[in-house]
Design a protein around this motif. Sequence first.
Motif, mmCIF file in Angstrom:
data_model
loop_
_atom_site.group_PDB
_atom_site.id
_atom_site.type_symbol
_atom_site.label_atom_id
_atom_site.label_comp_id
_atom_site.label_asym_id
_atom_site.label_seq_id
_atom_site.Cartn_x
_atom_site.Cartn_y
_atom_site.Cartn_z
ATOM 1 N N ILE A 11 27.620 34.339 26.592
ATOM 2 C CA ILE A 11 28.157 33.400 26.595
ATOM 3 C C ILE A 11 28.121 32.428 25.347
ATOM 4 O O ILE A 11 28.965 31.999 24.802
ATOM 5 C CB ILE A 11 27.995 32.609 27.815
ATOM 6 C CG1 ILE A 11 28.532 31.291 28.224
ATOM 7 C CG2 ILE A 11 26.372 31.736 27.761
ATOM 8 C CD1 ILE A 11 30.112 31.888 28.480
ATOM 9 N N SER A 15 31.444 31.994 23.239
ATOM 10 C CA SER A 15 31.723 30.745 23.034
ATOM 11 C C SER A 15 31.872 30.249 21.397
ATOM 12 O O SER A 15 33.073 29.720 21.060
ATOM 13 C CB SER A 15 30.932 29.746 23.768
ATOM 14 O OG SER A 15 31.013 30.119 25.100
ATOM 15 N N TRP A 70 33.442 22.613 30.955
ATOM 16 C CA TRP A 70 33.684 23.602 31.891
ATOM 17 C C TRP A 70 34.961 23.299 32.949
ATOM 18 O O TRP A 70 35.725 24.181 33.298
ATOM 19 C CB TRP A 70 32.307 23.737 32.844
ATOM 20 C CG TRP A 70 31.254 24.462 32.006
ATOM 21 C CD1 TRP A 70 30.003 23.989 31.820
ATOM 22 C CD2 TRP A 70 31.359 25.765 31.492
ATOM 23 N NE1 TRP A 70 29.174 25.039 31.336
ATOM 24 C CE2 TRP A 70 29.749 26.137 31.086
ATOM 25 C CE3 TRP A 70 32.250 26.870 31.770
ATOM 26 C CZ2 TRP A 70 29.832 27.302 30.580
ATOM 27 C CZ3 TRP A 70 31.601 28.167 31.255
ATOM 28 C CH2 TRP A 70 30.480 28.315 30.664
ATOM 29 N N ASN A 74 38.522 25.310 33.470
ATOM 30 C CA ASN A 74 39.170 25.628 34.686
ATOM 31 C C ASN A 74 40.528 25.369 34.680
ATOM 32 O O ASN A 74 41.563 25.934 34.948
ATOM 33 C CB ASN A 74 38.522 24.553 35.877
ATOM 34 C CG ASN A 74 37.518 25.254 36.405
ATOM 35 O OD1 ASN A 74 36.877 26.320 36.004
ATOM 36 N ND2 ASN A 74 36.517 24.392 37.416
ATOM 37 N N ILE A 81 36.285 28.623 37.362
ATOM 38 C CA ILE A 81 35.172 29.303 36.959
ATOM 39 C C ILE A 81 33.710 28.413 37.032
ATOM 40 O O ILE A 81 32.935 28.744 37.454
ATOM 41 C CB ILE A 81 35.451 29.242 35.412
ATOM 42 C CG1 ILE A 81 36.522 30.366 34.814
ATOM 43 C CG2 ILE A 81 33.803 29.657 34.545
ATOM 44 C CD1 ILE A 81 36.094 31.801 35.286
ATOM 45 N N PHE A 82 34.046 27.169 37.292
ATOM 46 C CA PHE A 82 33.171 26.076 37.453
ATOM 47 C C PHE A 82 33.150 25.299 38.643
ATOM 48 O O PHE A 82 34.262 24.817 39.019
ATOM 49 C CB PHE A 82 32.871 24.859 36.328
ATOM 50 C CG PHE A 82 31.993 23.888 36.549
ATOM 51 C CD1 PHE A 82 30.430 24.111 36.876
ATOM 52 C CD2 PHE A 82 32.426 22.528 36.590
ATOM 53 C CE1 PHE A 82 29.830 22.794 37.204
ATOM 54 C CE2 PHE A 82 31.596 21.379 36.754
ATOM 55 C CZ PHE A 82 30.175 21.383 37.204
ATOM 56 N N VAL A 144 28.532 27.564 37.841
ATOM 57 C CA VAL A 144 29.271 28.528 36.846
ATOM 58 C C VAL A 144 29.347 29.797 37.334
ATOM 59 O O VAL A 144 28.174 30.301 37.431
ATOM 60 C CB VAL A 144 29.283 27.952 35.474
ATOM 61 C CG1 VAL A 144 27.771 28.760 34.842
ATOM 62 C CG2 VAL A 144 30.262 28.846 34.609
ATOM 63 N N ALA A 149 32.809 33.836 33.425
ATOM 64 C CA ALA A 149 32.969 32.993 32.385
ATOM 65 C C ALA A 149 32.947 33.638 31.005
ATOM 66 O O ALA A 149 33.557 33.146 30.162
ATOM 67 C CB ALA A 149 31.911 31.907 32.552
#
Length: 365
Positions: A11, A15, A70, A74, A81-82, A144, A149
């Motif tokens: 992640i 990211s 987060w 979505n 996702i969250f 999450v 994710a």
Amino acid sequence: MQNVIVVGAGIWGASLALRLAESGRRVTLIERLGADDPRRASAGETRLVRSAHGTSEFYSRMAWESTREWLALNERIGEPIFLPQGVMWFGREADGWEVRSAEVLKDLDIPCTLLDPAEAAMFYPEMGHDDLATVLYEPEAGVVRARRATEVMTGLAQDAGVTLLRGAARPAGRGVAVGGEVITADQVVWACGAWLPGLFDGLPITVTRQDTTHFAAGWTGVPAFCDYSASAYGHGDVGGHGMKITSDVEGEPGFDPDTPRGEILPSSERRARDYLARRFPSLAEVPLSLTQVCQYAITPDAEWVIAEIDDGVWVMGGDSGHGFKHAPVLSAYLTSVLNGEAAVDPRFGLHPRESARGLRTSGET
């Protein structure tokens, strides 16, 4: 256009690659493990997203900003996702960690409430609360879907122009040796989780084995929960995997992240069932529905490592335990650092670290 290599598509790496690409960089993202490989640091089904971090305004603010990010994810992908179903902290002391956390959250205008334990118990079908003095409730925190994710973030990065390269990577100066070749860039960021200490000496990062357990209980829509004093956390059924009850006590150090994943330790199941028997006794004997052998890569004080170890060569790690939730905002922060727009906070340096426990869900060693 400057180019950057990011090693590790967990992640943090995914990211960061996305942020860099959207800021105009040419990015290569390197990952050697497949999306379904259980050894990946971001392979777990879920992570908690919460703003309470003891007396730390720094992490509380970052976590709250990440919560907004987060939610924006979505909306961006049209997929939950969250899950903002709230988080409750079970406090054993009337003036303990939970109360100190609440003071910080209120100063930052982050929604929270201190509840009477009996009031908090109304959120769950059954909850033992005789040992509790107070409960800190974060109504806009939640869960999450971690593995999903990471997949989504990697896909968005590729859509933004990031090149995903598969292969095992080794340091090669300001380059990366992968697939029999050395590729170079203006900057290289090593964000490879538990593999980082094996690539670079002297990092204040320890790798431990961590077993996670889910039980066949169909509780849905209930808040997630943390018991700081007992170093336990969990949540209701998300995605049909059952109710998660997991210990945040560090496992034995020296765990090799390349170890094939098999059964969890019997002691891990016993610890989880002991906690169920105390907090949710009707679930104490329900069967396991999902187990995973994971790992932490953690520093003694739970402050991350973000450092330039050579000209243009960066390492970022020590994230396990509480790093996942911060990824959206941390990636923006590090992008500004790599762009020369901000300096790295000294807390993330390679200095010796003293043991501290206030940032994680683990008040017990």
